[in-house]
Design a protein around this motif. Structure first.
Motif, PDB file in Angstrom:
ATOM      1  N   UNK A 103      62.344  12.698 -29.087  1.00 42.18           N
ATOM      2  CA  UNK A 103      63.578  12.911 -29.842  1.00 42.18           C
ATOM      3  C   UNK A 103      63.236  13.323 -31.270  1.00 42.18           C
ATOM      4  N   UNK A 104      63.410  14.598 -31.629  1.00 39.78           N
ATOM      5  CA  UNK A 104      63.107  15.036 -32.996  1.00 39.78           C
ATOM      6  C   UNK A 104      64.037  14.377 -34.008  1.00 39.78           C
ATOM      7  N   UNK A 105      63.491  14.077 -35.191  1.00 40.92           N
ATOM      8  CA  UNK A 105      64.315  13.469 -36.247  1.00 40.92           C
ATOM      9  C   UNK A 105      64.244  14.236 -37.568  1.00 40.92           C
ATOM     10  N   UNK A 106      63.142  14.918 -37.849  1.00 41.67           N
ATOM     11  CA  UNK A 106      63.036  15.671 -39.095  1.00 41.67           C
ATOM     12  C   UNK A 106      61.948  16.729 -38.951  1.00 41.67           C
ATOM     13  N   UNK A 107      61.902  17.656 -39.906  1.00 43.45           N
ATOM     14  CA  UNK A 107      60.938  18.743 -39.836  1.00 43.45           C
ATOM     15  C   UNK A 107      60.181  18.890 -41.147  1.00 43.45           C
ATOM     16  N   UNK A 108      58.974  19.429 -41.023  1.00 42.79           N
ATOM     17  CA  UNK A 108      58.138  19.735 -42.176  1.00 42.79           C
ATOM     18  C   UNK A 108      57.543  21.123 -41.973  1.00 42.79           C
ATOM     19  N   UNK A 109      57.101  21.728 -43.064  1.00 47.36           N
ATOM     20  CA  UNK A 109      56.512  23.063 -42.979  1.00 47.36           C
ATOM     21  C   UNK A 109      55.371  23.159 -43.968  1.00 47.36           C
ATOM     22  N   UNK A 160      56.049  21.256 -38.503  1.00 48.95           N
ATOM     23  CA  UNK A 160      55.824  19.890 -38.036  1.00 48.95           C
ATOM     24  C   UNK A 160      57.148  19.232 -37.715  1.00 48.95           C
ATOM     25  N   UNK A 161      57.215  18.624 -36.555  1.00 47.00           N
ATOM     26  CA  UNK A 161      58.439  17.936 -36.141  1.00 47.00           C
ATOM     27  C   UNK A 161      58.134  16.453 -36.001  1.00 47.00           C
ATOM     28  N   UNK A 162      58.772  15.649 -36.841  1.00 45.18           N
ATOM     29  CA  UNK A 162      58.656  14.201 -36.721  1.00 45.18           C
ATOM     30  C   UNK A 162      59.549  13.758 -35.561  1.00 45.18           C
ATOM     31  N   UNK A 163      58.984  12.978 -34.662  1.00 43.21           N
ATOM     32  CA  UNK A 163      59.713  12.625 -33.444  1.00 43.21           C
ATOM     33  C   UNK A 163      59.567  11.138 -33.141  1.00 43.21           C
ATOM     34  N   UNK A 164      60.464  10.660 -32.336  1.00 47.57           N
ATOM     35  CA  UNK A 164      60.278   9.378 -31.663  1.00 47.57           C
ATOM     36  C   UNK A 164      59.938   9.682 -30.212  1.00 47.57           C
ATOM     37  N   UNK A 165      58.823   9.114 -29.741  1.00 48.77           N
ATOM     38  CA  UNK A 165      58.452   9.296 -28.343  1.00 48.77           C
ATOM     39  C   UNK A 165      58.753   8.009 -27.584  1.00 48.77           C
ATOM     40  N   UNK A 166      59.319   8.195 -26.407  1.00 49.13           N
ATOM     41  CA  UNK A 166      59.663   7.057 -25.558  1.00 49.13           C
ATOM     42  C   UNK A 166      59.184   7.337 -24.139  1.00 49.13           C
ATOM     43  N   UNK A 176      68.512  23.673 -37.134  1.00 51.00           N
ATOM     44  CA  UNK A 176      67.611  22.544 -37.359  1.00 51.00           C
ATOM     45  C   UNK A 176      67.783  22.059 -38.790  1.00 51.00           C
ATOM     46  N   UNK A 177      67.744  20.753 -39.009  1.00 51.62           N
ATOM     47  CA  UNK A 177      67.840  20.258 -40.389  1.00 51.62           C
ATOM     48  C   UNK A 177      66.780  20.891 -41.284  1.00 51.62           C
ATOM     49  N   UNK A 178      67.082  20.977 -42.558  1.00 48.81           N
ATOM     50  CA  UNK A 178      66.142  21.571 -43.509  1.00 48.81           C
ATOM     51  C   UNK A 178      64.804  20.870 -43.516  1.00 48.81           C
ATOM     52  N   UNK A 179      63.764  21.626 -43.839  1.00 48.01           N
ATOM     53  CA  UNK A 179      62.405  21.083 -43.790  1.00 48.01           C
ATOM     54  C   UNK A 179      61.963  20.568 -45.157  1.00 48.01           C
TER      55      UNK A 179
END
Length: 460
Positions: free
Chosen positions: A228-234, A249-255, A271-274
């Protein structure tokens, strides 16, 4: 079974239980349900943009005939006509200041009239030049591209001169004036085309939505990974000779889920801003489990200790039968002995993972002896020390096969093309049990996995 794994009976049994089994398995192989934690991780998506691709974008937007002035009387009756063509594809190279250098090869036809009072003599000529531009590219935090293209002058291949016999008229200043005006307009064309065609928001949305559907990490045992993606980085754009590189880069929660397929996340259009970062940590963490049934734990104990003798004060004790089962949060080893002590020995311990031995061993052991011989009970201290030490030092459930099978299963899941043009590429760096749990049917090892996972865009 692949060639590099030895098909031992232990491994075959562990293979049947390496991931939490389904509820329909045989009773002694079933595992209790385990609620996996949500783990925060990072997924890196390297994005490479070949400069020829940007060249194609610009070339597609620029027609062969770039500019045409078909009037002698415009521009204060300058008696001048000019046409400008692109002679070869526009070329891009990387500059030295994180910019692009653009070269546009041109062929120019010009015609000039000389005379007065409406009587003119006309002469034309054809010559070539190379128009140059410098383009800087930056990304706004909302994923939109911003380019700033500036004219960078001309390089004459042949200078324009009109030949009226005895009179040679250089028309370079006249031509340059027209070309500079067109170069300013052309700069805006380049900016518009790059901004519309290089859609980083589209790439980010593709990466984000690639994980909207859970995917199997063990098809045989119906084990699912949901991200589940939650935020992005570049990372900043890096300019090379033939490409521009960056990483999303996509910060995610893995389950991790077992049994039923988990519900999918809703796909997104934007996608939300990075957040701009200099580098990305691309290690990805998940957890899986492996189940070792008590039947297998008993078999391991029988191979180690059945009919084994150990000396005590000139006498000997022999283990005639042994079995392993669970009692509350402890593993119980029940051994039938004869000789120095005739009776049943009960040794229990809390199962833990020993990283040095790569085994599940017993800690905090407790001892109990059940025998009808009162004298044997009073003489059991030395016997107790002997058998408890032997169990503590020798008994253990090897985890190497468990770890290797889990590694193989995860890497197979991480190296597939799940969607056309979107391929995952991953590698497991470390994998080890971090928690040992008991269930009514066996021992469950919770396995922490540290891997990297890249999402590659190709041919989209």
């Amino acid at each position: 079974m692949t060639a590099y794994l030895k098909p031992t009976r232990l491994m075959m049994i562990l293979l049947m239980s390496v991931i939490l089994p389904l509820s329909g398995q045989a009773q002694d192989n079933r595992a209790a349900a385990y609620n996996f934690p949500r783990l925060k991780s990072s997924i890196a998506m390297p994005v490479g943009i070949p400069l020829p691709e940007i060249s194609n974008i610009i070339n597609a937007s620029v027609k062969e005939l770039i500019y045409s002035d078909d009037s002698y009387t415009d521009n204060n009756n300058d008696q001048f006509k000019v046409k400008v063509w692109k002679t070869r594809p526009i070329r891009l190279v990387s500059g030295t200041q994180q910019n692009l250098l653009i070269e546009v090869p041109l062929k120019i036809w010009a015609e000039k009239g000389i005379g007065t009072l409406g009587l003119y003599t006309y002469q034309n000529t054809t010559f070539e030049t190379v128009m140059s531009f410098s383009t800087t590219i930056s990304l706004k935090s909302n994923w939109t591209i911003t380019t700033t293209t500036e004219p960078n002058g001309f390089r004459w291949v042949t200078k324009p001169t009109l030949d009226f016999g005895k009179i040679q008229i250089p028309i370079t200043p006249i031509v340059e004036k027209n070309l500079k005006e067109q170069q300013e307009k052309f700069s805006k064309t380049i900016d518009g085309q790059i901004a519309s065609q290089l859609n980083f928001s589209q790439y980010a949305a593709m990466a984000w939505n690639a994980f909207s559907q859970p995917f199997l990490i063990s098809e045989e045992y119906d084990t699912w990974l949901k991200v589940s993606p939650v935020s992005t980085k570049l990372t900043p754009l890096k300019f090379y000779k033939d490409r521009i590189d960056t990483s999303i880069g996509i910060e995610v929660y893995s389950e991790t889920f077992t049994g039923s397929r988990p519900s999918a996340s809703e796909p997104v259009k934007t996608v939300p801003g990075f957040t701009l970062v200099q580098s990305l940590a691309d290690r990805f963490r998940i957890q899986t489990t492996a189940n070792i049934p008590f039947t297998e734990a008993t078999r391991i104990a029988q191979n180690m200790f059945l009919d084994k003798e150990f000396e005590i004060q000139g006498s000997a004790a022999k283990i005639k039968d042994i079995k392993v089962y669970g009692v509350a949060d402890r593993v119980m080893i029940e051994a039938q002995t004869e000789g120095y002590v005739n009776g049943k020995v009960f040794i229990s311990g809390i199962p833990v993972y020993d990283e040095g031995k790569r085994k599940i061993v017993l800690s905090e052991t407790k001892f109990n002896l059940r025998t009808a011989n009162i004298l044997q009970k009073t003489a059991s201290l030395l016997f107790r020390r002997k058998i408890v030490k032997m169990i503590e030092e020798e008994y253990g459930i090897p985890t190497q096969d468990i770890e290797e099978i889990s590694r193989k299963s995860i890497e197979e899941a991480f190296n597939k093309e799940y969607y056309k043009g979107i391929k995952m590429n991953g590698k497991v760096f470390s994998l080890k049990p971090v928690q040992i749990l008991l269930n009514p049917y066996g021992i469950t090892a919770v396995i922490d996995t540290d891997a990297n996972l890249h999402l590659l865009l190709n041919g989209i």
